[in-house]
Design an enzyme around this catalytic site. Structure first.
Site, short mmCIF file in Angstrom:
data_model
loop_
_atom_site.label_atom_id
_atom_site.label_comp_id
_atom_site.label_asym_id
_atom_site.label_seq_id
_atom_site.Cartn_x
_atom_site.Cartn_y
_atom_site.Cartn_z
N HIS A 181 19.81 -35.18 -133.58
CA HIS A 181 18.96 -36.34 -133.33
C HIS A 181 18.67 -37.01 -134.66
CE1 HIS A 181 15.68 -38.82 -131.90
NE2 HIS A 181 16.17 -38.61 -130.70
N ASP B 289 18.69 -35.09 -123.99
CA ASP B 289 19.82 -35.38 -123.11
C ASP B 289 20.60 -34.15 -122.71
OD1 ASP B 289 19.50 -38.09 -122.84
OD2 ASP B 289 20.44 -38.50 -124.76
#
Ligand code: ACO
Length: 428
Positions: free
Chosen positions: A307, A364
């Site tokens: 991320h 996700d």
């Protein structure tokens, strides 16, 4: 005394103020840099650049903290409804009972889309990706509401557009899916709450009684809350920058949906399932795929890992991992992809390559698995993300317009040819 940053250029020292946010994060305010020095900054991908000040969402990537309007995400995901969170993000405070009822009932008044829009759906091929359809449909809404073209018309007009968008996005999303299956469109049922209504429009058939497990509705509510805002990410920055030109809200949100579509952003949830399916079809050798992800000659990346801002853990992933386990147990789902996901997570978390680069599973990674268990088709995963993110995009757009921010227009460092003379085509 407040801090000052000093930059020395060509023997001259320039001073710039340091500003501090309410969570003590600091920024060097270089608004005056070019005027004072003639220089600009270069920061490809905006890794160090604060594009705005904002009072909506706080996140600390190092500590794994995420708060909406000061409320920790963990509390909201456990106790609130998505519509309550939408109100909080857009209007700044949690609603009272009356405010929530009015907000809810105003949303239900606008869930239908204009009948003419049905023809647009029918013109798309059955295989059209629903994100492409959704982005186009949201922009098309502007053509039915010409009064929305001036985003600064009045606060009431702004609120009406906000309500219309919140109300119509689930209808458009579900219809994009129905169109891909060539099944009849289901009209919204306003006695259902936001999440149940969406599931109804997605899965109900005119010939059958509609039943949905409350576990599924709760899971969707939680997922939407976790996705509702994430400060200045790629799609939100897109919404703000498009809106900064005073383009209308429908056009700005449509651009945000397009930005979200990419596999490095919201599209990753679809890619996660496709990756797990690929590993499964290949015999389920997780180590082999981890090696591929580490190989710099190989373009393969572990989707759902890493991320831009969370370099410790993604707090949403922590909540969603637990929700994922609960939901799969409650629904009695026994999915071989889940076993692969768990092994992948374990191998990657123990691997030096991933540890050294702080690559952890992101939101996700698990959301794809939950959506699959809920019966949502893979191509719709990013659409689900878009429905969840809508209140955040709206809140950020609203803040940007109310703060009267200038048009977004970055600078560049030109690296092309300095000057050439035109050569007629026959002499080239
Ligand atoms: N698999 C393997 N290696 C990776 C991964 C991954 N998923 N992610 C990053 N790396 C490596 C890079 O190769 C790089 O290695 P190097 O330092 O040896 O060159 C290092 O880790 C840093 O990666 P960057 O791409 O520079 O990190 P950045 O912050 O720019 O990118 C991103 C973050 C785009 C999320 C990236 O981690 C990625 O591509 N992840 C997979 C896609 C994904 O899951 N996206 C969803 C993000 S969450 C969201 O949008 C809601």
């Amino acid at each position: 005394m407040s801090e000052i940053a000093k930059i020395e250029l060509g023997g001259t020292t320039y001073e710039f103020p340091v500003i501090e946010g309410t969570e003590n994060e600091k920024a060097i305010d270089i608004s005056n840099l070019r005027a004072a020095t003639g220089y600009v900054t270069l920061d490809t991908g905006y890794k160090n650049t604060g594009a705005t000040t904002s009072a909506i969402t706080f996140l600390d990537g190092e500590e794994g903290i995420l708060k909406y309007r000061g409320y920790p995400i963990e509390e909201l995901a456990e106790k609130a409804t998505f519509i309550e969170v939408a109100y909080l993000l857009i209007y700044g405070n949690l609603p009272t009972v009356t405010e929530l009822e009015t907000f809810r009932s105003n949303i239900t008044k606008h869930t239908l889309v204009h009948e003419d829009m049905k023809q647009f759906f029918e013109a798309y091929p059955a295989k059209a990706h629903p994100m492409g359809v959704l982005s186009s449909m949201v922009c098309s809404l502007s053509t039915f509401y010409p009064e929305s073209l001036d985003p600064n018309r009045s606060p009431e007009a702004k609120d009406l557009t906000i309500l219309r968008l919140l109300a119509k996005l689930p209808t458009l999303a579900a219809w994009a899916y129905k169109n891909s299956t060539r099944h009849p469109f289901m009209y919204p049922k306003n006695e259902f709450d936001y999440c149940k209504n969406f599931l109804y429009m997605m899965f109900a058939m005119p010939t059958e009684e509609f039943k949905v497990d409350p576990v599924v509705v709760d899971a969707l509510n939680k997922l939407f809350i976790l996705h509702a805002d994430h400060e200045q990410n790629c799609s939100t920055s897109t919404v703000r920058i498009v809106g900064s030109s005073q383009a209308n809200l429908y056009a700005s949100i449509s651009a945000g949906i397009s930005a979200l579509w990419g596999p490095l952003h919201g599209g990753a949830n679809q890619e996660v399932i496709e990756m797990l399916e690929k590993i499964h079809a290949d015999g389920g050798d997780v180590d082999k795929w981890v090696l591929k992800a580490k190989d710099k000659e190989d373009s393969f990346r572990l989707m759902g890992f890493g991320h831009r801002v969370y370099k410790n853990f993604d707090p949403r992933a922590k909540i969603i991992k637990k929700a994922c386990d609960d939901i799969l147990t409650k629904l009695g789902v026994n999915d071989p992809l889940l076993a692969i996901a768990k092994k992948l997570e374990q191998v990657a978390l123990e691997d030096e390559y991933f540890k050294a680069r702080n690559l952890y599973p992101n939101v996700d990674f698990y959301s794809g698995i939950i959506y699959k268990a809920l019966g949502i088709p893979t191509e719709m995963f990013t659409v689900m993300f878009a429905i969840g993110r809508l209140p955040g995009w709206i809140a950020q757009w609203k803040e940007m317009t109310e703060n009267k921010e200038p048009i977004g227009r970055p600078r560049q460092i030109y690296t092309g040819v300095v000057l050439r003379q035109y050569v007629p085509i026959e002499k080239r």
